[in-house]
Scaffold this motif. Structure first.
Motif, PDB file in Angstrom:
ATOM      1  N   ALA A  95      -8.740  -2.494  -1.523  1.00  0.00           N
ATOM      2  CA  ALA A  95     -10.008  -1.647  -2.063  1.00  0.00           C
ATOM      3  C   ALA A  95      -9.749  -0.007  -1.625  1.00  0.00           C
ATOM      4  CB  ALA A  95     -11.253  -2.339  -1.734  1.00  0.00           C
ATOM      5  N   ARG A  96      -9.085  -0.058  -0.305  1.00  0.00           N
ATOM      6  CA  ARG A  96      -9.111   1.205   0.141  1.00  0.00           C
ATOM      7  C   ARG A  96      -7.486   1.992  -0.121  1.00  0.00           C
ATOM      8  NH1 ARG A  96     -10.924   0.030   6.348  1.00  0.00           N
ATOM      9  NH2 ARG A  96     -12.780  -1.016   5.774  1.00  0.00           N
ATOM     10  N   ALA A 125      -6.879   0.256  -9.851  1.00  0.00           N
ATOM     11  CA  ALA A 125      -8.147   0.296  -8.619  1.00  0.00           C
ATOM     12  C   ALA A 125      -9.059  -1.164  -8.904  1.00  0.00           C
ATOM     13  CB  ALA A 125      -8.832   1.387  -8.855  1.00  0.00           C
ATOM     14  N   SER A 126      -9.187  -1.215 -10.112  1.00  0.00           N
ATOM     15  CA  SER A 126     -10.224  -2.627 -10.354  1.00  0.00           C
ATOM     16  C   SER A 126      -9.743  -3.850  -9.912  1.00  0.00           C
ATOM     17  CB  SER A 126     -10.405  -2.609 -12.123  1.00  0.00           C
ATOM     18  OG  SER A 126     -11.057  -3.784 -12.310  1.00  0.00           O
ATOM     19  N   ARG A 127      -8.157  -3.838 -10.381  1.00  0.00           N
ATOM     20  CA  ARG A 127      -7.229  -5.172 -10.093  1.00  0.00           C
ATOM     21  C   ARG A 127      -7.233  -5.385  -8.464  1.00  0.00           C
ATOM     22  NH1 ARG A 127      -7.540  -4.762 -14.721  1.00  0.00           N
ATOM     23  NH2 ARG A 127      -5.933  -5.459 -16.309  1.00  0.00           N
ATOM     24  N   LEU A 128      -7.106  -4.118  -7.584  1.00  0.00           N
ATOM     25  CA  LEU A 128      -7.042  -4.067  -6.247  1.00  0.00           C
ATOM     26  C   LEU A 128      -8.398  -4.760  -5.522  1.00  0.00           C
ATOM     27  CD1 LEU A 128      -4.988  -1.071  -5.633  1.00  0.00           C
ATOM     28  CD2 LEU A 128      -4.148  -3.641  -5.271  1.00  0.00           C
ATOM     29  N   ARG A 129      -9.763  -4.087  -6.107  1.00  0.00           N
ATOM     30  CA  ARG A 129     -10.923  -4.474  -5.793  1.00  0.00           C
ATOM     31  C   ARG A 129     -11.114  -5.740  -5.776  1.00  0.00           C
ATOM     32  NH1 ARG A 129     -12.371   0.512  -8.079  1.00  0.00           N
ATOM     33  NH2 ARG A 129     -13.222  -0.413  -9.923  1.00  0.00           N
ATOM     34  N   ALA A 130     -10.596  -6.543  -6.891  1.00  0.00           N
ATOM     35  CA  ALA A 130     -10.778  -7.955  -7.109  1.00  0.00           C
ATOM     36  C   ALA A 130      -9.908  -8.890  -6.335  1.00  0.00           C
ATOM     37  CB  ALA A 130     -10.607  -8.157  -8.493  1.00  0.00           C
ATOM     38  N   THR A 131      -9.192  -8.224  -5.611  1.00  0.00           N
ATOM     39  CA  THR A 131      -7.861  -8.891  -4.804  1.00  0.00           C
ATOM     40  C   THR A 131      -8.655  -9.415  -3.476  1.00  0.00           C
ATOM     41  OG1 THR A 131      -6.339  -7.913  -5.764  1.00  0.00           O
ATOM     42  CG2 THR A 131      -5.588  -9.056  -3.725  1.00  0.00           C
ATOM     43  N   ASP A 188       0.818  -1.237  -0.024  1.00  0.00           N
ATOM     44  CA  ASP A 188      -0.127  -0.155  -0.049  1.00  0.00           C
ATOM     45  C   ASP A 188       0.880   1.413   0.066  1.00  0.00           C
ATOM     46  OD1 ASP A 188       0.919  -0.691   2.678  1.00  0.00           O
ATOM     47  OD2 ASP A 188      -0.670   0.228   3.652  1.00  0.00           O
TER      48      ASP A 188
END
Length: 257
Positions: A148-149, A158-164, A117
């Motif tokens: 996601a934050r 951002a899309s990849r991180l939200r899907a993690t 992060d």
């Protein structure tokens, strides 16, 4: 332990310097598997790291406050899987490009990114996520907040991180805090009597980070003072950390040792 200065030849001046100068030995934490303490606060993380459930896209993020054991778990997993250990703050696009080489294949099958992060090169992080997924490389990340934050600008990242898949490591309970405090003291070879340990546990903030900071201060104070860790020394060194100390001092008659 003190350092004798050559700049002062007067005996009285030298005597005044003793007990004030401390050799700056750096403390290196241990991250051995045998030193890890199992508890309810890290049970979910252990289940995902050690269990049979596959990670979505072979990618997982551990998140939690400082001092809760994220780096310890990342290091253990890296040792188990012979993973390449990277640091988020120093990750760059050139670093990732060099890692995968001209042929696009990394020389490892597992990667750990601690402090993910704190990565300032968003394109590097996006490239790492995309290439690891493309080549089936397991990627384990650590941060203080869920992915996601993370404050990213690139929409694709951002899309990849939200899907993690993200798993939290919670603050330790009282039992683990006790073990943590004792282990931190032992690592620095600080001898503290049981009454003082109990006194500290009742007054320090209930976080792992507070235990780490308290032991660091006690170590420095004991070296500078040239004596053992007593309640009086702890009160001086941890004055701004202790909870309800001033009120309790007038009501309790606890042993000094």
């Amino acid at each position: 332990m003190v350092e004798r200065t050559k700049l002062k030849t007067d005996e009285n001046a030298l005597g005044g310097a003793i007990g004030q100068l401390v050799l700056p030995f750096a403390h290196t934490p241990r991250f051995a598997a045998d030193d890890f303490v199992f508890s309810a606060s890290n049970a979910a993380a252990r289940s995902w790291l050690l269990g049979p459930t596959p990670w979505p896209d072979r990618r997982l993020a551990l998140w939690g406050a400082a001092g809760t054991g994220k780096t310890h778990m990342l290091e253990i997993w890296a040792q188990m899987h012979d993973a390449l250990l990277l640091q988020g703050p120093s990750l760059s696009h050139g670093h990732v490009a060099a890692l995968f080489g001209a042929g696009g294949h990394a020389p490892v099958m597992a990667i750990v990114l601690d402090g993910a992060d704190c990565c300032t090169d968003e394109r590097a992080l996006l490239h790492l996520l995309n290439t690891a997924r493309e080549h089936g490389i397991a990627l384990l990340m650590g941060g203080r907040e869920p992915p996601a934050r993370w404050p990213v600008v690139l929409p694709d990242l951002a899309s990849r991180l939200r899907a993690t898949m993200a798993v939290a490591i919670r603050q330790p309970g009282d039992g683990l805090l006790r073990v943590l405090l004792l282990r931190l003291l032992a690592e620095r070879q600080i001898v503290v009597s049981q009454p003082v340990v109990e006194w500290l546990l009742r007054r320090l903030p209930r976080t792992a980070l507070a235990m780490q900071e308290a032991v660091r201060r006690l170590d420095h104070a004991a070296l500078a003072d040239g004596g053992r860790v007593t309640r009086a020394l702890a009160t001086r060194a941890l004055a701004d950390m202790l909870v309800g100390t001033m009120m309790a001092e007038g009501k309790e008659s606890e042993p000094e040792a």
